[in-house]
Design a protein around this motif. Structure first.
Motif, PDB file in Angstrom:
ATOM      1  N   UNK A 164       1.064  -1.188   0.043  1.00  0.00           N
ATOM      2  CA  UNK A 164       0.018   0.154   0.120  1.00  0.00           C
ATOM      3  C   UNK A 164       0.840   1.224  -0.045  1.00  0.00           C
ATOM      4  N   UNK A 165       0.483   2.356  -0.768  1.00  0.00           N
ATOM      5  CA  UNK A 165       1.415   3.199  -0.893  1.00  0.00           C
ATOM      6  C   UNK A 165       0.565   4.662  -0.947  1.00  0.00           C
ATOM      7  N   UNK A 166       1.090   5.759  -0.381  1.00  0.00           N
ATOM      8  CA  UNK A 166       0.489   7.123  -0.366  1.00  0.00           C
ATOM      9  C   UNK A 166       1.688   7.949  -1.149  1.00  0.00           C
ATOM     10  N   UNK A 167       1.071   9.000  -1.816  1.00  0.00           N
ATOM     11  CA  UNK A 167       2.027   9.770  -2.617  1.00  0.00           C
ATOM     12  C   UNK A 167       2.228  11.064  -2.061  1.00  0.00           C
ATOM     13  N   UNK A 168       3.348  11.724  -2.584  1.00  0.00           N
ATOM     14  CA  UNK A 168       3.623  13.197  -2.309  1.00  0.00           C
ATOM     15  C   UNK A 168       2.097  14.210  -2.799  1.00  0.00           C
ATOM     16  N   UNK A 169       1.646  13.851  -3.953  1.00  0.00           N
ATOM     17  CA  UNK A 169       0.512  14.244  -4.503  1.00  0.00           C
ATOM     18  C   UNK A 169      -0.789  13.664  -4.170  1.00  0.00           C
ATOM     19  N   UNK A 170      -0.769  12.962  -3.144  1.00  0.00           N
ATOM     20  CA  UNK A 170      -2.060  12.528  -2.715  1.00  0.00           C
ATOM     21  C   UNK A 170      -2.541  11.054  -3.236  1.00  0.00           C
ATOM     22  N   UNK A 171      -3.252  10.549  -2.431  1.00  0.00           N
ATOM     23  CA  UNK A 171      -3.876   9.269  -2.983  1.00  0.00           C
ATOM     24  C   UNK A 171      -3.296   7.964  -2.524  1.00  0.00           C
ATOM     25  N   UNK A 172      -4.228   6.922  -2.391  1.00  0.00           N
ATOM     26  CA  UNK A 172      -3.690   5.670  -1.581  1.00  0.00           C
ATOM     27  C   UNK A 172      -4.057   4.489  -2.973  1.00  0.00           C
ATOM     28  N   UNK A 173      -2.942   3.938  -2.884  1.00  0.00           N
ATOM     29  CA  UNK A 173      -2.944   2.569  -3.799  1.00  0.00           C
ATOM     30  C   UNK A 173      -2.696   1.455  -3.451  1.00  0.00           C
ATOM     31  N   UNK A 174      -3.003  -0.062  -3.833  1.00  0.00           N
ATOM     32  CA  UNK A 174      -2.589  -1.159  -3.225  1.00  0.00           C
ATOM     33  C   UNK A 174      -2.202  -1.936  -4.646  1.00  0.00           C
ATOM     34  N   UNK A 175      -1.094  -2.504  -4.699  1.00  0.00           N
ATOM     35  CA  UNK A 175      -0.576  -3.219  -5.685  1.00  0.00           C
ATOM     36  C   UNK A 175       0.060  -4.572  -5.344  1.00  0.00           C
TER      37      UNK A 175
END
Length: 651
Positions: A120-131
């Motif tokens: 699971x990652x969050x980014x500098x530019x916002x958002x949450x994703x699961x890979x």
């Protein structure tokens, strides 16, 4: 002789034999070969327990093997695999590095679920994703998390902060029904809408990797750091800490006066927090403090000024690498005595082991402290010098006590620690028992250290903002390899001036020195000031909390800003990636926000070689900067705006 003993006694004897001995005696003795062959499950079940290869859950699964759907463990294969993994961590077996493109660039934080095989990652530019980190495929994503959101994950719960100081709790969609959501602190409409949109964009019949809102926790005051260790969320402010039971969304405890002065001063500016069932741990600029839960008594503190002990310097090995196909290079340890630096520094992280008996601590100057059985210190049964091991990762002659530490991660029940510094990535094998039983027993101090090869670019190491360690691998964000291999571009010099943070009525210590701020922090990022900066191609972008001032030489800098608040000089290898704008939070008076605007001037005539030398000098002087990197200050913390994605090294 063996055949004259009852089988039970022979198996009992075999249970004390290391795994290497079982193989050897099976080759030289028919009796032992017969005993092991006919009782292979029992023999290697005992071996797994002897070597700590097995977890409690595995024992439960094997004991319930009579049920039709139970998982029956093959103990021989388990021991073989665990032995190979241990050898891999020590550079004695092959390891593999992969770049995960599915996580995207601008990764800020990550968490890994090894059971489900996703990151699971969050980014500098916002958002949450699961890979899925095996197939490198996005399983689920939501554009809901704020810029620079810090996230925590355990037992299927993921928690991240919002700029309004609330904490969002999402739960693995497979694990619950909507009827189970607690009545208190229910998710708000924004969370529910984001969940529906994410499910629509990533349809899946199995819902693997999908998350749904569980609760929205309203913290009583502005908090600077938080840490989740199931079932407890610890969220700490300047002087108070709040502990929540996440499954029920209840505030169960408050620890007050974490800054209360003692004979050695105060805790200092908060860097990191940790929690387990019995204790809460606080890393500050002056002290490491441990508070007992259920009462909040301060049971132990450690001061930076007292770290004048014998350390083990981590040095490159003189011998050849034991396994050419391994990325882990064994290091040698040299015993030495170092006097702690008089310059101001701090504890940047502390992690408690899964057993709750040991803690690992990292200081900014690069001292790693392993304290087994730390509770003995509370009762004065022993002293720190008697039980702790100090590893020094800052041994260069020009180190000068500078802060080099970036990140600390502790493995999942495998007696390992991962450490990122500006000088390299390292893996420390902490368990002397495992060392003696599964590999060549290391000399004093009983620990072994490996350096991760090929990841030694000082500037890229400086901008690792997250490092995670699982049972079989390392995950960290790194400058993309495709960018690393490109020829050097003319560097572009910029001067970055962070404006004073706006904390309103909150009295929060502010650090605006040009010293490196470690990326290892579970600090909450407050709303940042938004201001316009002119990009190198003339495009107008919004950079939270960042002002860019013209600078082609020192004289121009002095004219443009005669009295700059803590300037930071960095090098830029190309057009700077800028974060997206985020709107002002409710209740913020726009008239009270002062915006310093400026222009960015690029020196396109700079020679590559000259700029490389200048860049290295700047890194030495300011301890950060680098190819393609900019920094933004959010809530008085310097954060990178760098193009980086997740790299995965596994054994």
């Amino acid at each position: 002789m063996l055949h004259e003993l009852p089988t039970e006694i022979s198996l009992y004897i075999a249970s004390y034999l290391p795994i290497q001995c079982l193989r050897n005696i099976s080759l030289v003795s028919r009796a032992w070969h017969s005993l092991i062959t006919h009782n292979v499950q029992a023999v290697y079940h005992n071996t797994a327990i002897l070597h700590n290869f097995v977890h409690h859950a595995d024992l439960q699964a094997d004991s319930s093997g009579q049920s039709p759907d139970a998982k029956k463990i093959d103990w021989l294969k388990l021991c073989q695999r665990r032995f190979q993994i241990e050898r891999g961590w020590r550079g004695k077996a092959p390891s593999i590095a992969r770049e995960l493109n599915s996580t995207g660039k601008f990764v800020h934080r990550m968490k890994v679920d090894q059971k489900e095989n996703f990151v699971m990652t969050t980014r500098h530019t916002g958002g949450l994703s699961v890979s899925d980190y095996h197939t490198d495929r996005v399983l689920w994503a939501a554009a809901h998390a704020d810029d620079y959101a810090h996230c925590e994950y355990d037992h299927g719960y993921i928690i991240f902060n919002r700029h309004d100081n609330n904490k969002e709790v999402w739960r693995y969609a497979r694990d619950f029904q909507d009827s189970e959501i607690p009545e208190e602190f229910k998710p708000d409409d924004a969370m529910i809408k984001a969940s529906l949109e994410a499910a629509e964009h990533h349809p899946s019949p199995t819902h693997r990797g999908h998350f749904r809102p569980w609760s929205l926790l309203h913290v009583p005051e502005f908090t600077r750091a938080f840490r989740f260790s199931y079932p407890t969320l610890l969220s700490a402010g300047v002087n108070h800490a709040y502990l929540w039971d996440v499954p029920t969304s209840r505030l169960v405890e408050t620890i007050s006066n974490i800054q209360a002065p003692n004979k050695d001063g105060t805790l200092g500016s908060l860097s990191y927090v940790e929690v387990n069932d019995q204790y809460a741990f606080f890393c500050g600029s002056n002290q490491l403090r441990i508070f007992a839960r259920d009462g909040g008594a301060l049971v132990y503190h450690l001061c930076m000024k007292n770290l004048q002990f014998t350390t083990w310097d981590v040095l490159p090995s003189n011998g050849d690498d034991p396994c050419p196909s391994s990325l882990f290079q064994p290091q040698r340890l040299h015993e030495a005595y170092h006097v702690s630096s008089t310059s101001q520094s701090n504890f940047i992280a502390a992690h408690v082991s899964s057993s709750g008996k040991d803690i690992a601590v990292l200081t900014a100057p690069g001292i790693f402290i392993w304290i087994p059985g730390f509770e003995r210190l509370f009762h004065r049964e022993t002293t720190l010098t008697d039980i702790a091991t100090f590893l020094n990762f800052n041994t260069s002659r020009d180190g000068g006590g500078r802060d080099i530490s970036v990140y600390l991660a502790l493995g999942e029940s495998n007696e390992k620690a991962a450490i990122a510094t500006r000088k390299g990535l390292f893996v420390v094998s902490l368990g002397p028992d495992v060392s003696q039983l599964t590999a060549e027993a290391p000399p004093r101090p009983g620990l072994s250290v490996c350096r991760v090869a090929k990841y030694d670019h000082s500037r890229h190491l400086s901008f690792i903002s997250c490092l995670q360690m699982t049972d079989t691998g390392l995950f960290f964000n790194w400058y993309p390899s495709s960018e690393q291999s490109r020829p050097s571009q003319p560097a572009r010099r910029m001067v970055v001036i962070p404006p004073p943070p706006q904390h309103g009525h909150l009295h929060v210590p502010v650090q605006l020195s040009p010293q490196t701020q470690s990326q290892h922090t579970n600090l909450v990022q407050a709303p940042a000031q938004a201001m316009t900066a002119v990009g190198v191609e003339g495009q107008s972008n919004h950079l939270p909390g960042l002002a860019l001032i013209e600078s082609s030489d020192d004289e121009m800098w002095e004219d443009a800003a005669p009295d700059p608040p803590s300037p930071i000089i960095v090098e830029e290898a190309g057009p700077p990636p800028l974060v997206e704008t985020h709107e002002e939070e409710e209740g913020v008076d726009e008239d009270e926000i002062e915006i310093d605007e400026g222009d960015l001037v690029v020196d396109d005539d700079a020679d590559d070689f000259e700029m490389e030398e200048e860049e290295d000098d700047l890194v030495d002087d300011f301890q950060f900067g680098g190819d393609g990197f900019m920094q933004v200050i959010v809530n008085d913390w310097f954060l990178p705006i760098n193009s980086s994605m997740v790299h995965y090294i596994h054994v």
